[in-house]
Write an enzyme that holds these catalytic residues in place. Structure first.
Site, PDB file in Angstrom:
ATOM      1  CE1 TYR A 127      -3.032  -3.050   0.342  1.00  0.00           C
ATOM      2  CE2 TYR A 127      -3.168  -2.681   2.697  1.00  0.00           C
ATOM      3  CZ  TYR A 127      -3.515  -3.412   1.581  1.00  0.00           C
ATOM      4  OH  TYR A 127      -4.337  -4.507   1.707  1.00  0.00           O
ATOM      5  CG  HIS A 178      -0.683  -8.843   0.310  1.00  0.00           C
ATOM      6  ND1 HIS A 178      -0.259  -7.532   0.214  1.00  0.00           N
ATOM      7  CD2 HIS A 178      -2.006  -8.830   0.012  1.00  0.00           C
ATOM      8  CE1 HIS A 178      -1.276  -6.771  -0.114  1.00  0.00           C
ATOM      9  NE2 HIS A 178      -2.348  -7.538  -0.260  1.00  0.00           N
TER      10      HIS A 178
END
Length: 334
Positions: free
Chosen positions: A59, A144
């Site tokens: 992010y 992830h």
């Protein structure tokens, strides 16, 4: 249903609130925000009783972790839970050119992402995350998006997380993805504590109900639900809205608009229904909501706290907007 209600995840008893904060927006998702706006959003979440925060190196190539760590650092560490993710290492580039919008983040392209689900890569990723966060530990680590790296993720990445948990470095481990098939495999074939499923258990998509949620319930694993607005369509249903990060097809827009009109007839909002829906399933521990401003946080908290009338759920089923057997709030899940 209160956002401050809590559930425990994993052998370490990581405590999460039913409404939790997804920090992708703090990484300048699509458009930039200021450090002050990011801090104010976290303050608003704290004031709303939210005590579980989720981030990732991906992010904003580390920006989300830095901002979240800065906002939480002065708060007593035992009073909140924090998760991050592993699988993408950030490597500095010699000559940064342009921005990172190809990956969705309005930040300078100072680093490149390198997929790495090796045992060494997982440890290096966590160490780098702790440095960016400025904290001594995180509570949960998820693998992830290992979609295209299944062999390495199961053979090396997952065992590395298991060792970190056994060493007491983290309290719980899991995987986070936008699909259900591999998450179901994690639940069935490993000893993960939780899976983070984004976009696959919403008012518009209940695909997690087929295998993932029953498997998690059977094995006593927690499910964290993200993407309850399907990246925008359920937040504000209208033509041109986004669904799974692209323009929503007309049929889904019509369905979302139908849900919105139904909610308004029952004196509620489609946002309130979207936030309430996942927690009716007993395997779901928390709903992650992405927010980038105090206004968005406060709105999400208000919508989450609002009771959705039983008549909405009954009519949604009757009109075929929800499957007949799907769990809904207010009913006995048995």
């Amino acid at each position: 249903m209160s956002g401050a209600a809590r559930h425990r995840i994993g052998p370490g008893g990581v405590e999460v609130t039913e409404l939790s904060f997804g920090a992708a927006g703090l990484g300048n998702l699509y458009t930039p925000i200021t450090d002050e706006d990011a801090a104010a959003a976290i303050d608003a979440a704290w004031d709303a009783g939210i005590r579980y925060f989720d981030t990732a190196p991906h992010y904003g190539i580390g920006l989300s972790e830095r901002r979240l760590g800065e906002a939480l650092r002065a708060r007593p560490r035992h009073t909140y839970a924090l998760s991050t993710k592993a699988g993408r290492l950030l490597e500095a580039v010699d000559r940064p050119v342009g921005d990172d919008l190809a990956h969705g983040f309005a930040v300078p392209a100072t680093h490149r992402r390198v997929w790495d689900f090796s045992a060494d890569g997982i440890r290096r990723s966590l160490e780098a995350s702790l440095t960016r966060l400025g904290l001594d530990r995180v509570d949960i680590v998820y693998l992830h998006d290992p979609d295209d790296h299944a062999e390495q993720a199961f053979r090396e990445g997952y065992p590395a997380l298991e060792r970190l948990r056994s060493e007491g470095v983290v309290g719980a481990i899991g995987a986070g993805m936008n699909q259900t098939a591999m998450l179901t495999r994690f639940v069935r074939d490993t000893d993960v504590d939780a899976v983070l499923c984004a976009g696959r258990y919403t008012l518009l998509d209940q695909s997690a109900l087929a295998e993932l949620l029953p498997a998690a319930q059977e094995r006593g694993k927690a499910v964290v639900i993200g993407g309850v607005f399907n990246s925008g369509l359920l937040a504000d249903p209208k033509p041109g809205a986004t669904y799974d990060y692209t323009t929503a097809p007309r049929a889904l827009v019509d369905r979302a608009c139908h849900l919105k009109a139904l909610a308004e007839r029952h004196g509620t909002t489609v946002r309130a229904a979207a936030l309430a829906f996942p927690l009716a399933h007993p395997a779901v521990s928390t709903v992650l909501v992405g927010a980038r401003s105090p206004h968005e946080v406060r709105d999400a908290a208000r919508q989450f706290a609002a009771a959705v009338p039983a008549g909405f759920w009954e009519e949604a089923r009757a009109e075929g907007l929800l499957p007949a057997g799907v769990p809904v709030p207010g009913e006995d899940p048995a």
